[in-house]
Every structure is written in structure tokens, then in C-alpha cells.
Design a protein around this motif. Structure first.
Motif, short mmCIF file in Angstrom:
data_model
loop_
_atom_site.label_atom_id
_atom_site.label_comp_id
_atom_site.label_asym_id
_atom_site.label_seq_id
_atom_site.Cartn_x
_atom_site.Cartn_y
_atom_site.Cartn_z
N SER A 3 0.83 -1.20 0.00
CA SER A 3 0.00 0.00 0.00
C SER A 3 0.86 1.26 0.00
CB SER A 3 -0.93 0.01 1.22
OG SER A 3 -1.93 -0.97 1.10
N VAL A 4 1.93 1.26 0.79
CA VAL A 4 2.82 2.42 0.85
C VAL A 4 3.53 2.62 -0.49
CG1 VAL A 4 4.96 3.28 1.89
CG2 VAL A 4 3.13 2.40 3.34
N LEU A 5 3.93 1.54 -1.13
CA LEU A 5 4.57 1.66 -2.44
C LEU A 5 3.61 2.26 -3.48
CD1 LEU A 5 6.43 -1.79 -2.58
CD2 LEU A 5 7.47 0.46 -2.24
N LEU A 6 2.35 1.86 -3.42
CA LEU A 6 1.36 2.40 -4.35
C LEU A 6 1.11 3.89 -4.08
CD1 LEU A 6 -1.26 -0.50 -4.29
CD2 LEU A 6 0.33 0.02 -6.13
N ALA A 7 1.01 4.24 -2.80
CA ALA A 7 0.78 5.63 -2.44
C ALA A 7 1.98 6.50 -2.82
CB ALA A 7 0.50 5.74 -0.95
N THR A 8 3.18 5.97 -2.61
CA THR A 8 4.39 6.71 -2.99
C THR A 8 4.40 6.99 -4.48
OG1 THR A 8 5.63 5.66 -1.19
CG2 THR A 8 6.91 6.67 -2.96
N GLU A 9 3.99 6.02 -5.26
CA GLU A 9 3.95 6.20 -6.72
C GLU A 9 3.01 7.35 -7.09
OE1 GLU A 9 6.05 5.04 -9.91
OE2 GLU A 9 6.10 3.93 -8.02
N ALA A 10 1.89 7.47 -6.38
CA ALA A 10 0.95 8.55 -6.66
C ALA A 10 1.56 9.91 -6.34
CB ALA A 10 -0.34 8.34 -5.87
N LEU A 11 2.25 10.00 -5.20
CA LEU A 11 2.87 11.27 -4.82
C LEU A 11 3.99 11.65 -5.79
CD1 LEU A 11 2.92 10.83 -0.96
CD2 LEU A 11 1.96 12.80 -2.17
N LEU A 12 4.75 10.67 -6.25
CA LEU A 12 5.82 10.95 -7.20
C LEU A 12 5.26 11.42 -8.54
CD1 LEU A 12 8.22 7.92 -6.64
CD2 LEU A 12 8.57 10.28 -5.90
N LEU A 13 4.16 10.81 -8.92
CA LEU A 13 3.58 11.10 -10.23
C LEU A 13 2.85 12.44 -10.26
CD1 LEU A 13 2.88 9.92 -13.09
CD2 LEU A 13 0.80 9.01 -12.05
N ALA A 14 2.09 12.74 -9.21
CA ALA A 14 1.17 13.87 -9.27
C ALA A 14 1.39 14.93 -8.19
CB ALA A 14 -0.27 13.36 -9.17
N GLY A 15 2.24 14.65 -7.20
CA GLY A 15 2.38 15.58 -6.09
C GLY A 15 3.14 16.84 -6.45
N VAL A 33 -1.92 5.02 2.30
CA VAL A 33 -2.62 3.95 1.59
C VAL A 33 -3.51 4.54 0.51
CG1 VAL A 33 -2.61 2.44 3.61
CG2 VAL A 33 -4.58 3.93 3.21
N PRO A 34 -3.62 3.89 -0.64
CA PRO A 34 -4.58 4.33 -1.66
C PRO A 34 -5.97 3.83 -1.30
CG PRO A 34 -3.33 2.46 -2.47
CD PRO A 34 -2.78 2.77 -1.11
N ALA A 35 -6.97 4.68 -1.52
CA ALA A 35 -8.36 4.31 -1.22
C ALA A 35 -9.18 4.46 -2.49
CB ALA A 35 -8.91 5.19 -0.10
N TRP A 36 -9.34 3.38 -3.22
CA TRP A 36 -10.17 3.39 -4.42
C TRP A 36 -11.51 2.72 -4.18
CZ3 TRP A 36 -12.14 -0.95 -6.89
CH2 TRP A 36 -12.96 -0.65 -8.00
N ASN A 37 -11.51 1.57 -3.52
CA ASN A 37 -12.72 0.75 -3.40
C ASN A 37 -13.88 1.51 -2.77
OD1 ASN A 37 -11.74 -1.62 -4.51
ND2 ASN A 37 -11.00 -2.43 -2.57
N GLU A 38 -15.06 1.27 -3.34
CA GLU A 38 -16.30 1.77 -2.78
C GLU A 38 -17.30 0.62 -2.74
OE1 GLU A 38 -16.01 6.31 -4.62
OE2 GLU A 38 -17.67 4.97 -5.19
N PRO A 39 -18.25 0.64 -1.82
CA PRO A 39 -19.24 -0.44 -1.77
C PRO A 39 -19.94 -0.61 -3.11
CG PRO A 39 -19.38 0.91 0.22
CD PRO A 39 -18.43 1.61 -0.72
N GLY A 40 -19.78 -1.78 -3.70
CA GLY A 40 -20.45 -2.08 -4.96
C GLY A 40 -19.76 -1.56 -6.20
N ALA A 41 -18.64 -0.86 -6.06
CA ALA A 41 -17.97 -0.27 -7.22
C ALA A 41 -17.21 -1.34 -8.00
CB ALA A 41 -17.01 0.82 -6.79
N VAL A 42 -17.30 -1.29 -9.32
CA VAL A 42 -16.56 -2.22 -10.18
C VAL A 42 -15.78 -1.48 -11.27
CG1 VAL A 42 -18.15 -4.14 -9.81
CG2 VAL A 42 -18.58 -2.53 -11.68
#
Length: 365
Positions: A90-102, A122-131
Motif C-alpha cells: 500500500s505504501v509503495l502504491l501511495a508513494t507512486e501517486a505522490l511521485l507522479l502527481a504531487g 494507503v490508496p483508497a479506491w474501493n467503494e461499496p459495490g464499485a466495479v
């Protein structure tokens, strides 16, 4: 183009596999399922941080090592293989986001803490019922978000969430400081990795890039998650092959039966196919190549196939014992299911792959 990992990345991966084999694995995973167990292994997390793995992708200017995506993928594979009870992926994924867009200010605020392990993002994408990662219910109004993100891997114990939310130009990423945020632990099929529910009610947030950055992050996240899935699938296969070598039925080991041999061979083929696509994805990240979108989607699809197949067949080929609570097969099956749902499922990524190939073919025509 060389699609293999560098010697440095391989060495880091070997180091990670040795540590996690010693201090993670199925015994630690079973302990993590116990009622009242902590959100993650704090002692192992401290060791991971001391070794610099949380700092792998963080630039040197922010206290990191400034390594490449190759090292992130090697770490993700090792963590997936040994079911490490730490929020490293999760930290690796979040770091990638900060490097890319921060922005520089956002990176200066958060990356030093991520590098030394004191900040869990942590990245938070999931939503109840989201696909569909392109259709989100959580929305932004000014610099505030409203809605629910659940289940979010590694959310309990996290300090920063990188939230995907709908916007006028499409989904984009937002930074949410979790201090005082409404976070609850939720139970999922994966009983080892803690998941949470983040309830946002006009919660203060900070935009992280724009809609195009979100799409680019999805591609990078898909490649990293593919390596985690490959690690999990490989361990499920190895466990099953070892069992087939020793389990005796009707006077001989079951590995001598053609049906079992073919299942084990199919596991290997699916893993190696996923590995080939994932290597292509890593190469495209490193070179900022034009084929990243299709390589990432192909890696995601193939890795989901490999993890799902190996997790299911590990249970089946262990026979009756494979379905019991005492069997370790459940860990790989559960983790495979969780990985498959962590960033939308196979259908959405297969469609993304088809659309990427159509664009490539149209451009070449």
C-alpha cells in the motif's frame, strides 16, 4: 530492450524474500487472524523501514533512496509471496501517486515520513459495490470530499489516504490526512490484511494532480499489484508441488498422476505468462514508454488469472485437508481474491487492454 530486472533490483528482492521468509509467512499470517491482533506487525514494519524499503522510491532530496520501479516490484513480489503482515505494498502504491502527481510542497510534507516509516500512506479506491475505477460515488466539493471508501487495504493504522474521487473532468486523486478521520475496521475475505471503511463527510482534502494523473497512476498501480499477485501465486504453486511430491494415494505419490501434473504445469504457465507481461510493464514505467497502458492492463489481467487459478487449485489438489481451517491453502486463496478486487476486477482491466490495443492499432494504421 532488456525486460529483465537489474542486478541491484534482484539483490533487493532476494534480501526481502529472506527477511519475510524468516519473519512473515503462514505462521505469522495465522497469528494475524486472531481476534484482537494488531493492524500490522509493528516490529517487522520497523525493520522494513530501517532497511530502507519504505524509502525505495522516495527521492534522495526527501530522505529516500531514489530507486526505480523495479525495486518496488521486487518488494511487492516478496511481500505477496510471504503474506507479510505489513502495509508495504500500500505504501509503495501511495508513494507512486505522490511521485507522479504531487507538488513539491506535497512531496516535501509527506515523503520524508513515508521514507522513514513513520507515515503509512494507503490508496483508497474501493467503494461499496464499485466495479469501475472510472465511475465513483465519492465526490469533491471545493477542497472537501464526501462519500464512503470501503474496503480499503491497510487503512487501520494508516496516517494518510490517497482517495480517488469523482470530479468534473473525471476521477482524480486527493490527499486526506487521517488524523481525526472516521475510520472503522471491516472484515473481508482476507483475514490477514486489515481493511477499513473511510467515511468522508465534507472532509478536508487536497487535490493530487488531475484526472490524467489518476489514469497514469492506475497503470503504475496495476504493474505493482501484478508483482504482488505473482508472489502469492508462486507460493501457492510451490506449496502444492511440494505436497504432490509427498502425498501418497493408491500406493504412489499423487504427483505421479497425469491429472495432478497437468494442474501443476498449468500453474507454472499462468505465472510465467503473468511475469512476462509484468516485466513489460516495469520496462514501460522505467522508460515512460508509450505501451504502458496496454502492458499494465495485460499484466493485471494475467496476474489475476494466475493468482486466482493457483489459489483455487492449491485448495483442490490438497484434497479434503485443503478445505479445512487448519490448512494453509486458505491464505493464498483469500489473498488472491483480495488482490483481484483491490483495483477493480478482471473484466474492467480486460476492457482497458482491448481499448489500449485499439488505440495502438489505429495509430499504426
Amino acid at each position: 530492450m532488456n525486460f529483465d530486472f537489474s542486478d541491484d533490483a534482484k539483490a533487493l528482492g532476494e534480501q526481502a524474500r529472506k527477511l519475510f521468509a524468516d519473519k512473515a509467512g503462514t505462521t505469522a499470517a495465522r497469528a494475524a487472524m486472531a481476534p484482537g491482533a494488531p493492524a500490522f506487525d509493528a516490529a517487522l514494519w520497523a525493520e522494513v523501514a530501517n532497511l530502507g524499503w519504505t524509502a525505495a522510491r522516495v527521492p534522495e532530496a526527501h530522505g529516500g533512496l531514489g530507486l526505480t520501479a523495479e525495486e518496488s516490484c521486487m518488494l511487492a513480489e516478496a511481500a505477496g509471496a510471504h503474506l507479510a503482515v505489513v502495509p508495504l505494498v500500500s505504501v509503495l502504491l501511495a508513494t507512486e501517486a505522490l511521485l507522479l502527481a504531487g507538488t513539491e510542497a506535497q512531496q516535501a510534507k509527506w515523503l520524508p515520513g513515508i521514507a522513514d516509516g513513520s507515515v503509512i500512506a494507503v490508496p483508497a479506491w474501493n467503494e461499496p459495490g464499485a466495479v469501475n475505477p472510472g465511475v465513483l460515488a465519492v465526490s469533491a466539493s471545493g477542497n472537501a470530499l464526501s462519500g464512503v471508501k470501503s474496503p480499503v487495504p491497510d487503512l487501520p493504522g494508516a496516517h494518510l489516504a490517497i482517495v480517488a474521487a469523482a470530479g468534473p473532468d473525471g476521477p482524480s486523486l486527493w490527499l486526506v490526512d487521517l488524523a481525526g478521520a472516521n475510520v472503522e475496521t471491516v472484515e473481508t475475505l482476507d483475514l490477514v490484511r486489515r481493511h477499513g471503511r473511510l467515511t468522508l463527510s465534507n472532509t478536508a482534502a487536497e487535490p493530487l494532480g488531475d484526472a490524467s494523473h489518476y489514469q497514469q497512476w492506475l497503470d503504475r498501480a496495476a504493474v505493482i499489484l501484478a508483482w504482488e499477485a505473482i508472489g502469492t501465486a508462486s507460493s501457492a504453486m510451490n506449496m502444492t508441488v511440494e505436497y504432490a511430491k509427498t502425498r501418497v494415494a493408491f500406493g504412489q505419490t499423487i504427483g505421479r498422476y497425469q491429472g495432478v501434473k497437468h494442474k501443476c504445469a498449468d500453474m507454472f504457465i499462468k505465472i510465467e505468462l503473468a511475469r512476462a507481461h509484468a516485466l513489460h510493464g516495469v520496462a514501460m514505467i522505467g522508460s515512460d514508454g508509450p505501451e504502458l497502458r496496454q502492458a499494465a492492463a495485460a499484466a493485471r489481467v494475467a496476474s489475476i488469472d494466475a493468482a486466482t487459478y493457483c489459489g483455487e487449485e492449491a485448495v483442490q489438489l490438497h484434497g479434503g485437508i485443503g478445505f479445512t481451517w487448519e490448512s494453509d491453502c486458505q491464505f493464498y486463496y483469500r489473498r488472491a481474491r483480495a488482490i483481484s478486487a483491490s483495483l477493480s476486477g478482471r473484466v474492467w482491466w480486460a476492457d482497458r487492454l482491448v481499448r489500449a490495443l485499439e488505440l495502438r492499432n489505429r495509430a499504426a494504421a
